[in-house]
Enzyme design. Structure first.
Site, short mmCIF file in Angstrom:
data_model
loop_
_atom_site.label_atom_id
_atom_site.label_comp_id
_atom_site.label_asym_id
_atom_site.label_seq_id
_atom_site.Cartn_x
_atom_site.Cartn_y
_atom_site.Cartn_z
N TYR A 281 0.84 -1.20 0.00
CA TYR A 281 0.00 0.00 0.00
C TYR A 281 0.88 1.25 0.00
O TYR A 281 1.84 1.34 -0.76
CB TYR A 281 -0.99 -0.03 1.17
CG TYR A 281 -2.19 -0.91 0.92
CD1 TYR A 281 -3.13 -0.58 -0.04
CD2 TYR A 281 -2.40 -2.08 1.65
CE1 TYR A 281 -4.25 -1.38 -0.28
CE2 TYR A 281 -3.50 -2.89 1.42
CZ TYR A 281 -4.44 -2.53 0.45
OH TYR A 281 -5.52 -3.33 0.21
N SER A 282 0.60 2.23 0.86
CA SER A 282 1.29 3.52 0.76
C SER A 282 2.73 3.51 1.23
O SER A 282 3.44 4.50 1.05
CB SER A 282 0.51 4.60 1.51
OG SER A 282 -0.62 5.00 0.77
N ALA A 283 3.20 2.41 1.81
CA ALA A 283 4.63 2.32 2.07
C ALA A 283 5.41 2.39 0.76
O ALA A 283 6.61 2.67 0.75
CB ALA A 283 4.95 1.04 2.82
N LYS B 184 5.15 4.73 -1.29
CA LYS B 184 5.52 6.13 -1.52
C LYS B 184 6.97 6.42 -1.15
O LYS B 184 7.63 7.27 -1.76
CB LYS B 184 4.58 7.06 -0.76
CG LYS B 184 3.15 7.10 -1.30
CD LYS B 184 2.29 8.08 -0.51
CE LYS B 184 0.90 8.26 -1.13
NZ LYS B 184 0.03 7.10 -0.91
N TYR C 137 -3.09 14.92 2.63
CA TYR C 137 -2.53 13.67 2.12
C TYR C 137 -3.12 13.29 0.77
O TYR C 137 -4.31 12.99 0.67
CB TYR C 137 -2.76 12.58 3.15
CG TYR C 137 -2.12 11.25 2.83
CD1 TYR C 137 -0.77 11.18 2.51
CD2 TYR C 137 -2.86 10.08 2.86
CE1 TYR C 137 -0.18 9.96 2.23
CE2 TYR C 137 -2.28 8.85 2.59
CZ TYR C 137 -0.93 8.80 2.28
OH TYR C 137 -0.35 7.59 2.00
#
Length: 392
Positions: free
Chosen positions: A67-69, A71, A157
């Site tokens: 997921y957003s890790a 980024k 965000y």
């Protein structure tokens, strides 16, 4: 009792204990944790079930959606281009991506994309998912979109749009898609088992996610029964037109099935990175020092990359957040090992970060997606790292 596999260096036994407790007490199903110190792995553990439907066990090379890790990996790619002098973070985005200048965006610098200040969290018209996965239609929609606030005056965000925004700048500058750039310039030199756009031949190693439903659906609770400190947040969840909802409704359908082969094969640099805990920790370790002769960012580049750009009330999450140029910075609810650490969380519990002060890089990945303040799995592990380092 879940069998814990892997290795722990002397002194880091508290991390093994906390990892075992995550299975015994905190609902982990399948997971892995890795810690590097001064360029060497000191914790590399995995345990549990990768696929509850078949009983397939979690192995050393099991892949997990981050997921957003993700980024953190994409931000690293942007800083690598900046370090090479190919990308100026203070130049207007439109210098690299001319179409982006539409609707009052001509002066927005690249830095504001990375630090969630551009106001491009939502779209007036959602893009069909198949077109969004194809990349260019979503990029065109974002280039034409008017910001939701005056850029540079607030931050919020950009949960979904960040990947296309930053990824398109990477593509324009490098001539390569963000997933390909990451593969060739970061994953390959470091030997990472980490993909932004999963090759079909790797799917057999991927874990299957399990989603925990919240014990209480706050959106159905009468307003007077909601704690006062949560009322604004719950009101935003209930309002389909709030930025908190619209930020995750940029595709049609809004709910993206991250288990689908089509989504996993696409490049979504904000949210569909797939890799191992070992690879995520190894990447962060290479940002703060050499790992087998490879250091991705110089100390000078790193210092600029992790300098705080924004902090305080987040227009989308409606809670305090802190960002450098692409990385999350520690807050009361984001566990890292010191105030100087930097990294990124992912939906449901995953976390990767580096701590230059202590020479430590950390990652935790898991397939039980648990949301809410009661999820203490990553916190327990980071607390154990602190204990291992002899710090309170």
């Amino acid at each position: 009792m879940t069998v814990i596999n892997g290795e722990v260096a002397a002194g880091f036994e508290p991390v093994r204990e906390a990892f075992a407790a995550n299975f015994a007490e905190r609902e982990d199903i399948g997971a892995a944790v890795c810690v590097y110190q001064h360029g060497q792995p000191v914790v590399d553990l995995w345990a549990g079930i990768a696929d509850p439907d078949t009983g397939r066990p979690w192995e050393r090379d099991t892949l997990q959606l981050l997921y957003s890790a993700t980024k953190g990996a994409t931000a690293t790619a942007a800083h690598l281009l900046a370090q090479r002098g190919e990308l100026d973070l203070d130049a207007p985005v439109a210098e690299y991506w001319p179409e982006f200048a539409a609707n009052g965006k001509a002066e927005i610098p690249v830095r504001w994309l990375l630090s969630h200040q551009a106001g491009l969290v939502a779209l007036d018209q959602a893009v069909p998912l198949d077109e969004a996965l194809a990349w260019h239609p979503m990029v065109a929609a974002l280039a034409a979109q008017r910001p939701q606030w005056t850029p540079g005056t607030a931050h919020g965000y950009h949960g979904r749009t960040w990947g296309w925004l930053v990824g398109e700048v990477i593509r324009r500058v490098s001539g390569r898609s963000p997933g390909r750039f990451f593969a060739e310039e970061i994953a390959e030199p470091l030997g990472l088992d980490f993909f932004i756009g999963l090759p079909a031949g790797e799917r057999n190693r991927l874990s299957r996610m399990v989603y925990r439903k919240p014990d209480v659906d706050l959106t159905a609770v009468p307003k007077e029964s909601i704690p006062e400190e949560l009322r604004d947040l719950v009101a935003a969840w209930r309002d389909p037109n709030s930025l908190s909802n619209r930020a995750y409704a940029v595709t049609d359908p809004a709910n993206i099935d991250f288990d689908s082969p089509e989504v996993q094969a696409a490049e979504l640099p904000s949210s569909n990175g797939i890799g191992t805990a070992h690879s995520l920790a190894r990447m962060y370790a290479s940002l703060i020092g050499e790992v087998d002769g490879v250091r991705l960012l110089t100390p000078e580049t790193l210092a600029l990359a992790i300098k705080e750009q924004v902090g305080g009330h987040d227009q989308v999450m409606l809670v305090p957040s802190r960002f450098s140029t692409g990385y999350m910075l520690p807050t009361a609810t984001i566990p890292m090992t010191s105030p100087n650490a930097f990294g990124h969380t992912g939906r449901g519990g995953s976390l990767g970060f580096a701590d230059p002060e202590q020479g430590v890089a950390f990652s935790y990945v898991m397939n039980h997606i648990v949301s809410g303040s009661d999820d203490m799995r990553a916190t327990a592990l980071t607390d154990a790292v602190q204990k291992s380092l002899g710090r309170p």
